[in-house]
Design a protein around this motif. Structure first.
Motif, PDB file in Angstrom:
ATOM      1  N   LEU A   1       0.555  -1.143   0.196  1.00 24.28           N
ATOM      2  CA  LEU A   1      -0.204  -0.097  -0.045  1.00 24.28           C
ATOM      3  C   LEU A   1       0.898   1.084   0.084  1.00 24.28           C
ATOM      4  O   LEU A   1       1.918   1.127   0.680  1.00 24.28           O
ATOM      5  CB  LEU A   1      -0.894   0.005   1.217  1.00 24.28           C
ATOM      6  N   GLN A   2       0.380   2.166  -0.656  1.00 29.58           N
ATOM      7  CA  GLN A   2       1.225   3.541  -0.801  1.00 29.58           C
ATOM      8  C   GLN A   2       0.119   4.768  -0.935  1.00 29.58           C
ATOM      9  O   GLN A   2      -1.078   4.581  -1.164  1.00 29.58           O
ATOM     10  CB  GLN A   2       1.915   3.664  -2.274  1.00 29.58           C
ATOM     11  N   PRO A   3       0.717   5.599  -0.264  1.00 34.38           N
ATOM     12  CA  PRO A   3      -0.556   6.848  -0.088  1.00 34.38           C
ATOM     13  C   PRO A   3      -0.626   7.329  -1.639  1.00 34.38           C
ATOM     14  O   PRO A   3       0.308   7.452  -2.167  1.00 34.38           O
ATOM     15  CB  PRO A   3       0.288   8.100   0.961  1.00 34.38           C
ATOM     16  N   ASP A   4      -1.897   7.955  -1.634  1.00 33.19           N
ATOM     17  CA  ASP A   4      -2.046   8.484  -3.012  1.00 33.19           C
ATOM     18  C   ASP A   4      -2.937   9.889  -2.836  1.00 33.19           C
ATOM     19  O   ASP A   4      -2.019  10.833  -2.887  1.00 33.19           O
ATOM     20  CB  ASP A   4      -2.996   7.617  -3.799  1.00 33.19           C
ATOM     21  N   LEU A   5      -4.126  10.015  -2.630  1.00 31.00           N
ATOM     22  CA  LEU A   5      -4.698  11.318  -2.147  1.00 31.00           C
ATOM     23  C   LEU A   5      -4.238  11.649  -0.631  1.00 31.00           C
ATOM     24  O   LEU A   5      -4.064  12.990  -0.338  1.00 31.00           O
ATOM     25  CB  LEU A   5      -6.150  11.340  -2.388  1.00 31.00           C
ATOM     26  N   VAL A   6      -3.876  10.552   0.108  1.00 30.09           N
ATOM     27  CA  VAL A   6      -3.445  11.067   1.481  1.00 30.09           C
ATOM     28  C   VAL A   6      -2.158  11.059   1.749  1.00 30.09           C
ATOM     29  O   VAL A   6      -1.160  10.762   1.181  1.00 30.09           O
ATOM     30  CB  VAL A   6      -4.133  10.268   2.521  1.00 30.09           C
ATOM     31  N   GLU A   7      -1.664  11.677   2.924  1.00 32.24           N
ATOM     32  CA  GLU A   7      -0.250  11.858   3.157  1.00 32.24           C
ATOM     33  C   GLU A   7       0.404  10.513   3.672  1.00 32.24           C
ATOM     34  O   GLU A   7       1.637  10.475   3.131  1.00 32.24           O
ATOM     35  CB  GLU A   7       0.004  12.812   4.471  1.00 32.24           C
ATOM     36  N   GLU A   8      -0.119   9.636   4.341  1.00 34.11           N
ATOM     37  CA  GLU A   8       0.478   8.552   4.778  1.00 34.11           C
ATOM     38  C   GLU A   8      -0.621   7.324   4.857  1.00 34.11           C
ATOM     39  O   GLU A   8      -1.786   7.704   4.953  1.00 34.11           O
ATOM     40  CB  GLU A   8       1.219   8.449   5.991  1.00 34.11           C
ATOM     41  N   VAL A   9      -0.187   5.918   4.707  1.00 38.51           N
ATOM     42  CA  VAL A   9      -0.957   4.871   5.066  1.00 38.51           C
ATOM     43  C   VAL A   9      -1.529   4.857   6.298  1.00 38.51           C
ATOM     44  O   VAL A   9      -0.899   4.990   7.430  1.00 38.51           O
ATOM     45  CB  VAL A   9      -0.218   3.568   4.632  1.00 38.51           C
ATOM     46  N   PRO A  10      -2.642   4.878   6.889  1.00 40.75           N
ATOM     47  CA  PRO A  10      -3.276   5.162   8.323  1.00 40.75           C
ATOM     48  C   PRO A  10      -2.951   3.904   8.993  1.00 40.75           C
ATOM     49  O   PRO A  10      -2.618   2.632   8.537  1.00 40.75           O
ATOM     50  CB  PRO A  10      -4.737   5.344   8.033  1.00 40.75           C
ATOM     51  N   THR A  11      -2.699   3.882  10.451  1.00 40.20           N
ATOM     52  CA  THR A  11      -2.610   2.809  11.389  1.00 40.20           C
ATOM     53  C   THR A  11      -3.901   2.898  12.185  1.00 40.20           C
ATOM     54  O   THR A  11      -4.433   4.295  12.449  1.00 40.20           O
ATOM     55  CB  THR A  11      -1.377   2.755  11.994  1.00 40.20           C
ATOM     56  N   PRO A  12      -4.352   1.820  12.956  1.00 39.60           N
ATOM     57  CA  PRO A  12      -5.717   1.878  13.679  1.00 39.60           C
ATOM     58  C   PRO A  12      -5.401   2.633  14.974  1.00 39.60           C
ATOM     59  O   PRO A  12      -4.447   2.702  15.576  1.00 39.60           O
ATOM     60  CB  PRO A  12      -5.926   0.590  13.905  1.00 39.60           C
ATOM     61  N   SER A  13      -6.570   3.182  15.745  1.00 35.03           N
ATOM     62  CA  SER A  13      -6.339   3.528  17.004  1.00 35.03           C
ATOM     63  C   SER A  13      -6.026   2.340  17.973  1.00 35.03           C
ATOM     64  O   SER A  13      -6.159   1.261  17.580  1.00 35.03           O
ATOM     65  CB  SER A  13      -7.654   4.125  17.187  1.00 35.03           C
ATOM     66  N   ALA A  14      -5.875   2.452  19.020  1.00 29.98           N
ATOM     67  CA  ALA A  14      -5.522   1.725  20.243  1.00 29.98           C
ATOM     68  C   ALA A  14      -6.624   0.650  20.365  1.00 29.98           C
ATOM     69  O   ALA A  14      -6.365  -0.790  20.469  1.00 29.98           O
ATOM     70  CB  ALA A  14      -5.205   2.221  21.511  1.00 29.98           C
ATOM     71  N   ASP A  15      -7.935   0.893  19.856  1.00 33.49           N
ATOM     72  CA  ASP A  15      -8.861  -0.116  20.067  1.00 33.49           C
ATOM     73  C   ASP A  15      -9.062  -0.621  18.875  1.00 33.49           C
ATOM     74  O   ASP A  15     -10.183  -1.672  18.677  1.00 33.49           O
ATOM     75  CB  ASP A  15     -10.194   0.491  20.852  1.00 33.49           C
ATOM     76  N   GLY A  16      -8.362  -0.211  17.965  1.00 30.94           N
ATOM     77  CA  GLY A  16      -8.557  -0.928  16.569  1.00 30.94           C
ATOM     78  C   GLY A  16      -9.719  -0.639  15.753  1.00 30.94           C
ATOM     79  O   GLY A  16      -9.923  -0.866  14.587  1.00 30.94           O
ATOM     80  N   LEU A  17     -10.621   0.604  15.974  1.00 32.62           N
ATOM     81  CA  LEU A  17     -11.829   0.767  15.589  1.00 32.62           C
ATOM     82  C   LEU A  17     -11.821   2.162  14.669  1.00 32.62           C
ATOM     83  O   LEU A  17     -12.705   2.682  13.709  1.00 32.62           O
ATOM     84  CB  LEU A  17     -12.757   1.222  16.528  1.00 32.62           C
ATOM     85  N   THR A  18     -10.736   2.801  14.721  1.00 28.60           N
ATOM     86  CA  THR A  18     -10.656   4.231  14.123  1.00 28.60           C
ATOM     87  C   THR A  18      -9.621   4.261  13.240  1.00 28.60           C
ATOM     88  O   THR A  18      -8.516   3.955  13.589  1.00 28.60           O
ATOM     89  CB  THR A  18     -10.778   5.470  15.244  1.00 28.60           C
ATOM     90  N   TYR A  19      -9.749   4.897  11.952  1.00 26.01           N
ATOM     91  CA  TYR A  19      -8.593   5.257  11.040  1.00 26.01           C
ATOM     92  C   TYR A  19      -8.896   6.672  10.684  1.00 26.01           C
ATOM     93  O   TYR A  19      -9.854   7.064  10.306  1.00 26.01           O
ATOM     94  CB  TYR A  19      -8.500   4.510   9.765  1.00 26.01           C
TER      95      TYR A  19
END
Length: 587
Positions: free
Chosen positions: A89-107
């Protein structure tokens, strides 16, 4: 296609006839084709048309090269000859590939500076609300996106949003009013550059889904026409390096440079050529002749024929290449919903007999031999997380064991064999493959009655018509499947084909379901490392195959060819072909 919700797998750690204009040297690294050149018109040959020009609706693999040119994604992939690199995976329109929040529910993703629409009134920034609007359009009541189910069951509040949308009249005004007056709870846009996705359960493969054009932003102008209607296509607003200059369905698509595109904002596309012209209605042999003569450059939905390939390989033609795509090109569904033969295919022993009966190596030879295809034994093909070479129904050299098949049939109460109905697509090598399978089964005492079906009807009107399964119109049928995205894509193979939660799915033809496989999938989708996920997905594969709903037969390498004047040909994983936005013309 309807999809059910599953927790997601861990992200992979590495996780045609315009005159040629003068070419000028562009900045770029040296390659085997020399330095990149700018200018010229790339000529692409096609047999058919795109499935859609609306990003939210696209699911046809060849169309992804058109989308690559005119519609930017949040995340994407770099074109590469390296099979491992091209699925990272590579960033395209966004600045970076997201990682999940601590609970895994939010990007959370942040849009780059300088990303713009080529709007009718001039360049305009792409903003967070455009991203929300794109996903909201997925389940519109006029024509829902084929990949909408992945998002609908996963993003918080989207199921409710889509339920409400289904009650809206499929007309421009009501659709626009609904989208502008409602929102998906799990998509928040605190400012113009920030989008927060909240999921109903941890799903670490969610970033892979954001590489799909289904999740591309949609401009406000998209609401002024019905999705993918002629009016929508005429007013298409581009975010990529090219825009639609001319489009005649089933005849021609011409792309020209999008003056609003800022190359500084795009790390994945160099856009060397000035324009792209795709001519449709071309047959395979004629297309190859044009490429070899240099009067055209690339293929869209066409590939070299087996005879072409033999000639190209004998000549060591470096313009020919192959690539894996993670799919299983030939597997055979068994119709457990049919009452034919006294419901024989509901019996495990009968389905196991068919596993042993088929000479997979003969099918591989029919598909072009070991240079172009290979034997498969499970639901995943090579190049996908979870694929491992193993076989619960092993035979020497994959040649089948007709005596073992006869033994199992006798144990199941069919010592005199069976007669089975098998439809097949009457196109390309499919008739030959069907006859090869027929001959294999005959060796085991199974008579196969073949029925040709036009390729345009095979899936759309025959296999996905559930009455054909329940009425016994078919007993066994050859189909194929490719993952919907690249890399950690096991979900996109297992979920739409081998899961049944009470709601029929288009491509799970007999409502197959396995509690054991579902439990393992849930573990795989919650795995913390790619290695752990891969091992668990392999166990999912084994659990499905223990029930023997299909005979997995063969994968096919995707074959590509280009003209001598094409430089920088490297595959874009989503389209399984050379990347239109990164090739150049050498003369």
């Amino acid at each position: 296609m309807a999809r059910t919700t599953l927790r997601a797998a861990a992200v992979l750690a590495v996780s045609t006839a315009l005159m040629l204009t003068a070419c000028t040297t562009a900045p770029g690294a040296e390659s085997g084709d020399g330095e990149p050149q700018t200018g010229g018109t790339l000529k692409v040959l096609a047999n058919g048309d795109v499935d859609h020009l609306d990003p939210q609706l696209v699911s046809y693999v060849p169309t992804y090269n058109v989308m690559r040119s005119v519609s930017r994604s949040l995340l994407s992939y770099a074109a590469s000859d390296d099979a491992a690199e091209r699925i990272v995976l590579q960033p395209d329109l966004v600045e970076e590939v997201p990682t999940p929040s601590a609970d895994g529910l939010t990007y959370t993703v942040t849009l780059r500076d300088g990303v713009t629409w080529g709007a009718p009134d001039g360049a305009r920034p792409i903003v967070a609300s455009d991203v929300a609007r794109g996903i909201e359009r997925l389940c519109n009541p006029h024509i829902s996106g084929a990949l909408a189910g992945y998002f609908q069951g996963l993003i918080a509040g989207m199921a409710e949003f889509c339920t409400g949308f289904a009650a809206v009249a499929p007309e421009v005004g009501p659709i626009k009013e609904y989208i502008e007056g409602n929102e998906i709870a799990g998509i928040q846009t605190p400012d113009d550059r920030t989008i927060e996705f909240t999921l109903v359960e941890p799903a670490s493969d969610f970033p892979f889904m954001l590489s799909l054009d289904a999740a591309d932003p949609a401009p406000i102008e998209a609401l002024d026409a019905l999705p993918d209607s002629p009016e929508y296509r005429r007013g298409f607003v581009s975010s990529g390096p090219y825009q639609v200059a001319e489009y005649t369905p089933d005849a021609k698509l011409v792309l020209e440079r999008n003056p609003a595109w800022d190359p500084e904002s795009d790390p994945l596309r160099k856009a060397y050529v000035d324009g792209i012209e795709m001519t449709m209605g071309v047959e395979g042999d004629a297309a190859m002749q044009q490429l070899q003569a240099g009067s055209a450059d690339l293929l869209f939905d066409l590939s070299p024929s087996p005879a072409n390939i033999q000639q190209l390989k004998a000549a060591n033609d470096e313009k020919f290449s192959t690539m894996e795509n993670g799919g299983v090109d030939q597997f055979m569904w068994m119709n457990t919903a049919s009452a034919n033969n006294g419901g024989a295919l509901t019996k495990l022993e009968v389905r196991q007999a068919l596993q042993y009966a088929i000479d997979k190596s003969a099918v591989v030879q029919t598909m072009g031999g070991a240079d172009l295809a290979g034997v498969t034994n499970g639901i995943f093909g090579p190049g996908i997380l979870g694929y491992q070479e193993s076989d619960q129904y092993a035979t020497e050299g994959g040649k089948g064991d007709p005596e073992k098949a006869k033994e199992l049939l006798a144990e199941a109460g069919y010592p005199d064999g069976l007669t089975l109905k098998m439809p097949y697509r009457n196109v390309g090598t499919q008739p030959d493959i069907a006859q090869t399978v027929q001959a294999s089964l005959e060796r085991a005492g199974i008579t196969v009655e073949l029925t040709p079906v036009p390729p345009t009807d095979y899936y759309a009107n025959f296999m996905t018509n559930r009455d054909n399964a329940s009425s016994g119109a078919w007993d066994i049928a050859l189909v194929g499947w490719s993952p919907d995205w690249q890399g950690g894509a096991a979900r996109s193979v297992f979920q739409p084909q081998f899961v049944f939660d009470g709601t029929p799915q288009s491509y799970n033809y007999v409502d197959f379901d396995s509690d054991a496989a579902n439990e393992l999938a849930a573990e795989a989708l919650a795995a913390e490392t790619p290695d752990e996920a891969a091992d668990l997905w392999h166990q999912v594969d084994e659990a499905v195959m223990a029930d023997a709903p299909i005979v997995s037969i063969a994968y096919r390498l995707k074959s590509n060819y280009h003209s001598a004047r094409v430089g920088g040909f490297e595959p874009y994983a989503q389209s399984q072909n050379g990347d239109w936005t990164n090739v150049w013309l050498t003369k």
